[in-house]
Design a protein around this motif. Structure first.
Motif, PDB file in Angstrom:
ATOM      1  N   GLN A   8       0.844  -1.187   0.000  1.00  0.00           N
ATOM      2  CA  GLN A   8       0.000   0.000   0.000  1.00  0.00           C
ATOM      3  C   GLN A   8       0.883   1.243   0.000  1.00  0.00           C
ATOM      4  OE1 GLN A   8      -3.542   0.174   0.003  1.00  0.00           O
ATOM      5  NE2 GLN A   8      -3.229  -1.935  -0.610  1.00  0.00           N
ATOM      6  N   SER A   9       0.416   2.287  -0.663  1.00  0.00           N
ATOM      7  CA  SER A   9       1.133   3.553  -0.695  1.00  0.00           C
ATOM      8  C   SER A   9       0.121   4.678  -0.833  1.00  0.00           C
ATOM      9  CB  SER A   9       2.115   3.573  -1.873  1.00  0.00           C
ATOM     10  OG  SER A   9       2.924   4.717  -1.822  1.00  0.00           O
ATOM     11  N   GLN A  10       0.594   5.899  -0.763  1.00  0.00           N
ATOM     12  CA  GLN A  10      -0.228   7.081  -0.981  1.00  0.00           C
ATOM     13  C   GLN A  10       0.150   7.675  -2.327  1.00  0.00           C
ATOM     14  OE1 GLN A  10      -2.568   8.455   1.403  1.00  0.00           O
ATOM     15  NE2 GLN A  10      -2.305   6.386   2.154  1.00  0.00           N
ATOM     16  N   ALA A  11      -0.816   8.203  -3.055  1.00  0.00           N
ATOM     17  CA  ALA A  11      -0.544   8.792  -4.365  1.00  0.00           C
ATOM     18  C   ALA A  11      -1.450   9.986  -4.608  1.00  0.00           C
ATOM     19  CB  ALA A  11      -0.766   7.751  -5.467  1.00  0.00           C
ATOM     20  N   ALA A  12      -0.944  10.940  -5.390  1.00  0.00           N
ATOM     21  CA  ALA A  12      -1.739  12.093  -5.825  1.00  0.00           C
ATOM     22  C   ALA A  12      -2.456  11.678  -7.105  1.00  0.00           C
ATOM     23  CB  ALA A  12      -0.846  13.299  -6.069  1.00  0.00           C
ATOM     24  N   VAL A  13      -3.763  11.549  -7.040  1.00  0.00           N
ATOM     25  CA  VAL A  13      -4.556  10.998  -8.142  1.00  0.00           C
ATOM     26  C   VAL A  13      -5.487  12.068  -8.717  1.00  0.00           C
ATOM     27  CG1 VAL A  13      -6.230   9.210  -8.784  1.00  0.00           C
ATOM     28  CG2 VAL A  13      -4.501   8.732  -7.036  1.00  0.00           C
ATOM     29  N   VAL A  14      -5.584  12.111 -10.028  1.00  0.00           N
ATOM     30  CA  VAL A  14      -6.560  12.953 -10.716  1.00  0.00           C
ATOM     31  C   VAL A  14      -7.569  12.018 -11.379  1.00  0.00           C
ATOM     32  CG1 VAL A  14      -6.949  14.565 -12.613  1.00  0.00           C
ATOM     33  CG2 VAL A  14      -4.953  14.829 -11.157  1.00  0.00           C
ATOM     34  N   ARG A  15      -8.836  12.211 -11.065  1.00  0.00           N
ATOM     35  CA  ARG A  15      -9.889  11.370 -11.641  1.00  0.00           C
ATOM     36  C   ARG A  15     -10.679  12.095 -12.722  1.00  0.00           C
ATOM     37  NH1 ARG A  15     -10.173   6.605  -9.696  1.00  0.00           N
ATOM     38  NH2 ARG A  15      -9.179   6.124  -7.733  1.00  0.00           N
ATOM     39  N   SER A  16     -10.693  13.436 -12.688  1.00  0.00           N
ATOM     40  CA  SER A  16     -11.414  14.236 -13.677  1.00  0.00           C
ATOM     41  C   SER A  16     -10.560  15.431 -14.083  1.00  0.00           C
ATOM     42  CB  SER A  16     -12.730  14.752 -13.089  1.00  0.00           C
ATOM     43  OG  SER A  16     -13.569  13.691 -12.705  1.00  0.00           O
ATOM     44  N   ALA A  17     -10.628  15.799 -15.354  1.00  0.00           N
ATOM     45  CA  ALA A  17      -9.834  16.918 -15.881  1.00  0.00           C
ATOM     46  C   ALA A  17     -10.109  18.200 -15.109  1.00  0.00           C
ATOM     47  CB  ALA A  17     -10.148  17.122 -17.360  1.00  0.00           C
ATOM     48  N   GLY A  18      -9.021  18.891 -14.728  1.00  0.00           N
ATOM     49  CA  GLY A  18      -9.140  20.172 -14.063  1.00  0.00           C
ATOM     50  C   GLY A  18      -9.489  20.118 -12.594  1.00  0.00           C
ATOM     51  N   LYS A  19      -9.741  18.946 -12.062  1.00  0.00           N
ATOM     52  CA  LYS A  19     -10.098  18.809 -10.647  1.00  0.00           C
ATOM     53  C   LYS A  19      -8.827  18.731  -9.808  1.00  0.00           C
ATOM     54  CE  LYS A  19     -14.516  18.585 -11.353  1.00  0.00           C
ATOM     55  NZ  LYS A  19     -15.395  19.651 -11.013  1.00  0.00           N
ATOM     56  N   PRO A  20      -8.917  19.063  -8.528  1.00  0.00           N
ATOM     57  CA  PRO A  20      -7.737  19.006  -7.663  1.00  0.00           C
ATOM     58  C   PRO A  20      -7.183  17.587  -7.531  1.00  0.00           C
ATOM     59  CG  PRO A  20      -9.520  20.231  -6.613  1.00  0.00           C
ATOM     60  CD  PRO A  20     -10.097  19.580  -7.844  1.00  0.00           C
ATOM     61  N   LEU A  21      -5.879  17.521  -7.265  1.00  0.00           N
ATOM     62  CA  LEU A  21      -5.245  16.247  -6.934  1.00  0.00           C
ATOM     63  C   LEU A  21      -5.818  15.776  -5.607  1.00  0.00           C
ATOM     64  CD1 LEU A  21      -1.581  17.343  -7.598  1.00  0.00           C
ATOM     65  CD2 LEU A  21      -2.942  15.897  -9.078  1.00  0.00           C
ATOM     66  N   VAL A  22      -6.062  14.485  -5.491  1.00  0.00           N
ATOM     67  CA  VAL A  22      -6.561  13.912  -4.255  1.00  0.00           C
ATOM     68  C   VAL A  22      -5.570  12.848  -3.802  1.00  0.00           C
ATOM     69  CG1 VAL A  22      -8.456  12.640  -3.179  1.00  0.00           C
ATOM     70  CG2 VAL A  22      -8.950  14.336  -4.946  1.00  0.00           C
ATOM     71  N   ILE A  23      -5.150  12.914  -2.538  1.00  0.00           N
ATOM     72  CA  ILE A  23      -4.242  11.909  -1.998  1.00  0.00           C
ATOM     73  C   ILE A  23      -5.071  10.685  -1.639  1.00  0.00           C
ATOM     74  CG2 ILE A  23      -2.524  11.358  -0.245  1.00  0.00           C
ATOM     75  CD1 ILE A  23      -1.743  13.607  -2.239  1.00  0.00           C
ATOM     76  N   GLU A  24      -4.746   9.553  -2.261  1.00  0.00           N
ATOM     77  CA  GLU A  24      -5.498   8.314  -2.064  1.00  0.00           C
ATOM     78  C   GLU A  24      -4.550   7.163  -1.765  1.00  0.00           C
ATOM     79  OE1 GLU A  24      -7.826   7.357  -5.496  1.00  0.00           O
ATOM     80  OE2 GLU A  24      -8.878   9.271  -5.502  1.00  0.00           O
ATOM     81  N   ALA A  25      -5.074   6.159  -1.101  1.00  0.00           N
ATOM     82  CA  ALA A  25      -4.334   4.915  -0.906  1.00  0.00           C
ATOM     83  C   ALA A  25      -4.380   4.123  -2.207  1.00  0.00           C
ATOM     84  CB  ALA A  25      -4.946   4.102   0.229  1.00  0.00           C
ATOM     85  N   VAL A  26      -3.248   3.605  -2.632  1.00  0.00           N
ATOM     86  CA  VAL A  26      -3.176   2.785  -3.839  1.00  0.00           C
ATOM     87  C   VAL A  26      -2.419   1.502  -3.517  1.00  0.00           C
ATOM     88  CG1 VAL A  26      -3.306   4.720  -5.447  1.00  0.00           C
ATOM     89  CG2 VAL A  26      -1.083   3.947  -4.644  1.00  0.00           C
ATOM     90  N   THR A  27      -2.695   0.453  -4.275  1.00  0.00           N
ATOM     91  CA  THR A  27      -1.985  -0.811  -4.134  1.00  0.00           C
ATOM     92  C   THR A  27      -1.002  -0.930  -5.279  1.00  0.00           C
ATOM     93  OG1 THR A  27      -3.896  -1.832  -3.086  1.00  0.00           O
ATOM     94  CG2 THR A  27      -2.226  -3.314  -3.992  1.00  0.00           C
ATOM     95  N   LEU A  28       0.255  -1.177  -4.949  1.00  0.00           N
ATOM     96  CA  LEU A  28       1.311  -1.300  -5.948  1.00  0.00           C
ATOM     97  C   LEU A  28       1.753  -2.747  -6.065  1.00  0.00           C
ATOM     98  CD1 LEU A  28       3.499   1.708  -4.782  1.00  0.00           C
ATOM     99  CD2 LEU A  28       1.790   1.692  -6.593  1.00  0.00           C
ATOM    100  N   GLY A  29       2.090  -3.153  -7.285  1.00  0.00           N
ATOM    101  CA  GLY A  29       2.682  -4.467  -7.484  1.00  0.00           C
ATOM    102  C   GLY A  29       4.127  -4.450  -7.016  1.00  0.00           C
TER     103      GLY A  29
END
Length: 92
Positions: A8-29
């Motif tokens: 598990q890690s934290q990442a700055a994710v964009v889900r929609s164009a122009g929207k703020p970055l959201v820090i989310e938990a992500v699973t990495l291989g």
């Protein structure tokens, strides 16, 4: 189970164009046989990330942004890396 298989890690994710970055938990291989797992203690975004966020350069969404590594350490031995060796990461 191999502790390097997934993590598990934290990442700055964009889900929609122009929207703020959201820090989310992500699973990495886990790392491949020719890669080294590095603990990153700080990472920043720059204008290039904003170009991708705002879709001036079209990219599939969601997208994880941020590639300005400020300090990294504690390489996990995967290939020929030595654990706890300090190094500079350059992603450009």
């Amino acid at each position: 189970m191999d502790k390097l298989a997934t993590r598990q890690s934290q990442a700055a994710v964009v889900r929609s164009a122009g929207k703020p970055l959201v820090i989310e938990a992500v699973t990495l291989g886990g790392p491949r046989s020719n890669e080294v797992l590095v603990r990153v203690v700080a990472c920043g975004v720059c204008h290039t990330d904003i170009v991708f966020r705002d879709q001036y350069y079209k990219s599939p969404l969601p997208i994880v942004l941020g590639f300005r590594l400020n300090h990294s350490q504690n390489a996990t031995r995967v290939a020929k890396a030595t654990a706890d060796k300090k190094f500079l990461a350059s992603l450009s």
